[in-house]
Design an enzyme around this catalytic site. Structure first.
Site, PDB file in Angstrom:
ATOM      1  N   ASN A 165       0.661 -57.096 -70.026  1.00  0.00           N
ATOM      2  CA  ASN A 165       0.809 -56.469 -69.010  1.00  0.00           C
ATOM      3  C   ASN A 165       2.188 -56.512 -68.133  1.00  0.00           C
ATOM      4  O   ASN A 165       2.536 -55.814 -67.303  1.00  0.00           O
ATOM      5  CB  ASN A 165      -0.268 -57.085 -67.736  1.00  0.00           C
ATOM      6  CG  ASN A 165      -0.066 -56.517 -66.404  1.00  0.00           C
ATOM      7  OD1 ASN A 165      -0.649 -55.568 -66.170  1.00  0.00           O
ATOM      8  ND2 ASN A 165       0.476 -57.370 -65.824  1.00  0.00           N
ATOM      9  N   TYR A 173      13.727 -47.261 -68.322  1.00  0.00           N
ATOM     10  CA  TYR A 173      12.334 -47.423 -68.166  1.00  0.00           C
ATOM     11  C   TYR A 173      11.700 -46.744 -69.296  1.00  0.00           C
ATOM     12  O   TYR A 173      10.741 -47.169 -69.649  1.00  0.00           O
ATOM     13  CB  TYR A 173      12.113 -47.261 -66.748  1.00  0.00           C
ATOM     14  CG  TYR A 173      10.371 -47.606 -66.543  1.00  0.00           C
ATOM     15  CD1 TYR A 173       9.900 -48.557 -66.644  1.00  0.00           C
ATOM     16  CD2 TYR A 173       9.700 -46.387 -66.290  1.00  0.00           C
ATOM     17  CE1 TYR A 173       8.722 -48.912 -66.192  1.00  0.00           C
ATOM     18  CE2 TYR A 173       8.371 -46.414 -65.818  1.00  0.00           C
ATOM     19  CZ  TYR A 173       7.770 -47.535 -65.927  1.00  0.00           C
ATOM     20  OH  TYR A 173       6.545 -47.773 -65.622  1.00  0.00           O
ATOM     21  N   LYS A 228       8.960 -48.033 -72.076  1.00  0.00           N
ATOM     22  CA  LYS A 228       7.428 -47.378 -72.177  1.00  0.00           C
ATOM     23  C   LYS A 228       6.996 -46.623 -73.350  1.00  0.00           C
ATOM     24  O   LYS A 228       5.941 -46.921 -73.952  1.00  0.00           O
ATOM     25  CB  LYS A 228       7.175 -46.699 -70.942  1.00  0.00           C
ATOM     26  CG  LYS A 228       7.295 -47.428 -69.592  1.00  0.00           C
ATOM     27  CD  LYS A 228       6.286 -48.537 -69.429  1.00  0.00           C
ATOM     28  CE  LYS A 228       6.777 -49.835 -69.585  1.00  0.00           C
ATOM     29  NZ  LYS A 228       5.702 -51.030 -69.433  1.00  0.00           N
ATOM     30  N   SER A 274       1.647 -49.702 -70.933  1.00  0.00           N
ATOM     31  CA  SER A 274       2.677 -48.685 -71.067  1.00  0.00           C
ATOM     32  C   SER A 274       2.816 -47.990 -69.655  1.00  0.00           C
ATOM     33  O   SER A 274       2.232 -48.519 -68.606  1.00  0.00           O
ATOM     34  CB  SER A 274       2.778 -47.806 -72.292  1.00  0.00           C
ATOM     35  OG  SER A 274       3.612 -46.897 -72.052  1.00  0.00           O
ATOM     36  N   ASP A 315       9.504 -66.396 -69.288  1.00  0.00           N
ATOM     37  CA  ASP A 315      10.367 -65.337 -69.088  1.00  0.00           C
ATOM     38  C   ASP A 315      10.451 -64.260 -70.173  1.00  0.00           C
ATOM     39  O   ASP A 315      11.197 -64.515 -71.008  1.00  0.00           O
ATOM     40  CB  ASP A 315      11.674 -65.847 -68.382  1.00  0.00           C
ATOM     41  CG  ASP A 315      12.564 -64.688 -67.965  1.00  0.00           C
ATOM     42  OD1 ASP A 315      12.235 -63.453 -68.014  1.00  0.00           O
ATOM     43  OD2 ASP A 315      13.799 -64.889 -67.738  1.00  0.00           O
ATOM     44  N   LYS A 347       3.743 -68.528 -58.241  1.00  0.00           N
ATOM     45  CA  LYS A 347       2.375 -67.519 -58.329  1.00  0.00           C
ATOM     46  C   LYS A 347       1.512 -67.611 -59.140  1.00  0.00           C
ATOM     47  O   LYS A 347       0.337 -67.355 -59.058  1.00  0.00           O
ATOM     48  CB  LYS A 347       3.493 -66.238 -58.680  1.00  0.00           C
ATOM     49  CG  LYS A 347       4.444 -65.613 -57.534  1.00  0.00           C
ATOM     50  CD  LYS A 347       5.154 -64.528 -57.868  1.00  0.00           C
ATOM     51  CE  LYS A 347       6.074 -64.004 -56.577  1.00  0.00           C
ATOM     52  NZ  LYS A 347       6.640 -62.654 -56.998  1.00  0.00           N
TER      53      LYS A 347
END
Length: 327
Positions: A114, A191, A195, A163, A85, A62
């Protein structure tokens, strides 16, 4: 007066305003793949002729796809790739060593952290950390600090941490960041914790390296954008889980419909955070819709506004990655 940017501002509008700033910059971006926020961000700013775009991601195929697309469309823009990674501290160390060895690129003007994962099932990183914490915070924390000399070598160093207003779903769980080894795990709470960590990380960078080294650091919420980040989710089921998590905290998002953005608007706040010159007055700020977030109208939880919490997380992060970064 600064331009009145808002939720409808597009990447091209900001490029028009910042083209002279982006030109000749070296920009490192993690989480780059076609159709992602990271991929669209680098393809957008390539139009402004930066000196070099360093693309980082865990999938080499990718990475090469995006690199080829950029060099084909903009042959004058230098592109380098590095495989990393972020969920593996060993991989992060290898990637940082590779980047630090590039003598032809002595400076990184802007680093955009990002990459990230969202609402995955419970799993541990190779080093034994809950995967959101490892990929979304500990990996970027270590990667950024290991290459900080190249960033600080810039005349205008800047770090952006992507975030989310998903930080509303959990403060940082300092005494139980692994969710009792999965026994109390909720993928939305996990999650949310990661963040929250992103925003606190930007605050620490600004406070530790702002006055002394001229570093600007910002965190941001890009908006709700349907990308490959959520491809693994079944929203007919998972939306109920998200609403339940929001309602547990009394968040307004538990009862309202989400406003979504296309990629053209979704990366606008990335560009704003990475290049807006007026943001120098708000070092460490959390941004949304290409402006500094307003706690009265935007979702900004109190647990992401504390310098004390930021310092506490920095020290814990040093302990977890096994390295001290005393600035």
């Amino acid at each position: 007066m600064p331009a009145p940017y808002d939720t409808n501002t597009t990447a091209d509008e900001l490029l028009n305003d910042y083209e002279h700033i982006i030109k000749d910059k070296v920009v490192l971006t993690t989480g780059v793949s076609s159709g992602s926020l990271g991929g669209f961000f680098v393809q957008s700013i390539a139009k402004a002729k930066p000196a070099c775009l360093i693309l980082a991601a865990r999938n080499a195929d990718k990475l090469e796809q995006v690199a080829t697309e950029i060099t084909t469309a903009y042959p004058d823009v230098k592109v380098r790739t590095v495989k990393v990674d972020l969920g593996s501290l060993s991989s992060v160390r290898d990637a940082a060593a590779q980047l630090n060895s590039w003598d032809d690129i002595p400076v990184v003007d802007v680093m955009v952290n990002n990459a990230g994962i969202m609402a995955v099932d419970y799993q541990l990183s190779p080093e034994g950390f809950e995967s959101h914490l490892a990929t979304n915070h500990l990996g970027p924390f270590l990667f950024t600090n290991l290459i900080i000399k190249k960033i600080l070598a810039s005349k205008s160093p800047r770090i952006v941490v992507v975030s989310s207003d998903g930080h509303r779903l959990n403060p940082f769980r300092f005494d139980d960041y692994n969710f009792d080894e999965g026994k109390s795990y909720d993928k939305w709470f996990a999650y949310g914790q990661s963040k929250t960590a992103n925003i606190l990380f930007a605050i620490s960078l600004a406070e530790k390296l702002g006055l002394k080294n001229g570093l600007l650091a910002f965190s941001l919420h890009p908006g709700v954008i349907w990308t490959n980040l959520s491809n693994h989710l079944d929203w007919s089921v998972d939306m109920d889980g998200l609403r339940s998590a929001d309602r547990a905290f009394g968040n307004r998002e538990g009862w309202k419909e989400f406003d979504t953005k296309p990629l053209e608007r979704g990366v606008a706040t990335h560009i704003y955070a990475a290049f807006d010159p007026a943001l120098k007055a708000n070092n460490g700020a959390y941004l949304i819709d290409s402006h500094v977030a307003d706690p009265l109208s935007d979702t900004v939880k109190p647990w992401v506004t504390s310098s004390f919490e930021a310092e506490r997380l920095w020290r814990l992060s040093e302990k977890l990655v096994g390295e001290d970064f005393s600035y």
